[in-house]
Enzyme design. Structure first.
Site, PDB file in Angstrom:
ATOM      1  N   LYS A 124       0.832  -1.224   0.000  1.00  0.00           N
ATOM      2  CA  LYS A 124       0.000   0.000   0.000  1.00  0.00           C
ATOM      3  C   LYS A 124       0.857   1.262   0.000  1.00  0.00           C
ATOM      4  O   LYS A 124       0.778   2.104   0.895  1.00  0.00           O
ATOM      5  CB  LYS A 124      -0.983   0.006   1.168  1.00  0.00           C
ATOM      6  CG  LYS A 124      -1.992  -1.135   1.095  1.00  0.00           C
ATOM      7  CD  LYS A 124      -3.121  -0.952   2.094  1.00  0.00           C
ATOM      8  CE  LYS A 124      -4.123  -2.076   2.019  1.00  0.00           C
ATOM      9  NZ  LYS A 124      -3.605  -3.379   2.513  1.00  0.00           N
TER      10      LYS A 124
HETATM   11  O1  6AU Z   1      -9.149 -11.933   5.668  1.00  0.00           O
HETATM   12  P1  6AU Z   1      -8.371 -11.073   6.641  1.00  0.00           P
HETATM   13  O2  6AU Z   1      -9.219 -10.025   7.300  1.00  0.00           O
HETATM   14  O3  6AU Z   1      -7.573 -11.874   7.621  1.00  0.00           O
HETATM   15  O4  6AU Z   1      -7.242 -10.318   5.761  1.00  0.00           O
HETATM   16  C1  6AU Z   1      -7.557  -9.374   4.769  1.00  0.00           C
HETATM   17  C2  6AU Z   1      -6.297  -8.931   4.058  1.00  0.00           C
HETATM   18  C3  6AU Z   1      -5.287  -8.224   4.931  1.00  0.00           C
HETATM   19  C4  6AU Z   1      -5.500  -6.743   4.631  1.00  0.00           C
HETATM   20  O5  6AU Z   1      -4.296  -6.003   4.718  1.00  0.00           O
HETATM   21  C5  6AU Z   1      -6.018  -6.749   3.190  1.00  0.00           C
HETATM   22  O6  6AU Z   1      -6.652  -8.010   3.012  1.00  0.00           O
HETATM   23  N1  6AU Z   1      -6.978  -5.666   2.841  1.00  0.00           N
HETATM   24  C6  6AU Z   1      -6.775  -4.829   1.719  1.00  0.00           C
HETATM   25  C7  6AU Z   1      -5.817  -5.086   0.668  1.00  0.00           C
HETATM   26  C8  6AU Z   1      -5.647  -6.376   0.075  1.00  0.00           C
HETATM   27  O7  6AU Z   1      -5.261  -4.202   0.088  1.00  0.00           O
HETATM   28  C9  6AU Z   1      -7.609  -3.728   1.504  1.00  0.00           C
HETATM   29  C10 6AU Z   1      -8.772  -3.561   2.275  1.00  0.00           C
HETATM   30  O8  6AU Z   1      -9.591  -2.680   2.026  1.00  0.00           O
HETATM   31  N2  6AU Z   1      -9.001  -4.457   3.282  1.00  0.00           N
HETATM   32  C11 6AU Z   1      -8.155  -5.499   3.569  1.00  0.00           C
HETATM   33  O9  6AU Z   1      -8.457  -6.281   4.483  1.00  0.00           O
HETATM   34  O10 6AU Z   1      -3.995  -8.640   4.546  1.00  0.00           O
END
Ligand code: 6AU
Length: 263
Positions: A93
């Site tokens: 990010k």
């Molecule tokens: O399924 P989780 O909640 O354990 O993990 C979600 C993953 C984490 C966050 O850093 C990422 O997705 N993420 C992102 C990304 C991919 O950019 C953006 C967002 O809006 N929400 C989010 O959770 O590694």
């Protein structure tokens, strides 16, 4: 309407070579599952990747949470990516001025541009952040960026204008060979069939965590939110049987995609 098109057909619309490769990989492997391996130890990450590798199209890392990082680790990850045919996305990010992100991408402890096929980037700084990333890669023609147009967490400050302006930045003729896709939560953000929608916040058994994360089901992510690829983190990594959990998410996500393009 890109939501009705197959990944094979959409690969012909991709302007970014890595997006084209990813569309083709998804179609061949029949997977639109990205797993987030947010674990602190190298050994645990590699062990997990060996189990989930057959089921994923993208492995997503947060390299700065790894406690025992070393260069061999990224060499092992790249070898596993070749063995199991998936791409590596470092979820850094980026969100700074071009000169800073150029150094953060190509230099420092992690040298992200040497091993990650894809990175995430905030659109907040504008065009300069993308110029900086291009500058930080030795050859950006085999690299791609996912721009964040929306976030999954409750209370985030992104509004409709920010999302719309992010899409303008993504579609700009000087960037579109470098933008592989968009991180977002709604089906109308991405209209260009050549861009890949990545949607995090997907879990079967929970609707939220205690730190504002919000989850939807695999079916809702693909069919209601318009995800092409769903990101699953703790839904798999906290499971007692990660291989079976990855397979379950992969099956549910792929069936939802098949039913989306057929309906
Ligand atoms: O399924 P989780 O909640 O354990 O993990 C979600 C993953 C984490 C966050 O850093 C990422 O997705 N993420 C992102 C990304 C991919 O950019 C953006 C967002 O809006 N929400 C989010 O959770 O590694």
């Amino acid at each position: 309407n890109r939501l009705k098109m197959s990944f094979e057909a959409r690969s012909n619309h991709a302007r970014c070579p890595v997006a084209k490769r990813l569309f083709q990989l998804m179609a061949v492997k029949k997977s639109n599952l990205c797993i987030a391996v947010d674990l602190p130890k190298v050994g645990a990450i590699l062990d997990l990747v060996m189990k989930i590798g057959p089921h994923i199209c993208v492995l997503k890392t947060h390299i700065d949470v790894v406690e025992d990082f070393n260069e061999n680790f990224v060499h092992s990850l790249v070898a596993l990516a070749e063995k199991y045919n998936f791409l590596i996305m470092e979820d850094r990010k980026f969100a700074d001025i071009g000169n800073t992100v150029s150094m953060q991408y190509g230099h420092g402890l992690y040298k992200i541009s040497q091993w990650a096929d894809l990175v995430t980037c905030h659109s907040l700084p504008g065009k300069g952040v993308l110029d900086g990333l291009k500058n930080g890669a030795v050859d950006y023609s085999n690299k791609g960026v996912f721009l964040l147009a929306e976030m999954s967490c409750r209370g985030n400050l992104i509004n409709e204008k920010y999302t719309k302006d992010t899409m303008e930045l993504a579609m700009d003729g000087s960037n579109n060979d470098f933008i592989a896709g968009i991180v977002c939560q709604n089906p109308h953000v991405v209209t260009n069939p050549g861009l890949i929608q990545l949607t995090p916040g997907v879990q079967i058994s929970n609707t939220s965590d205690e730190l504002s994360q919000q989850y939807s089901s695999p079916q809702s992510a693909i069919k209601e939110k318009g995800a092409d690829i769903a990101v699953v983190g703790r839904g798999v990594t906290n499971s007692p049987n990660v291989a079976a959990a990855a397979e379950e998410y992969r099956d549910q996500l792929w069936s939802a995609y098949c039913s989306r393009i057929e309906s």
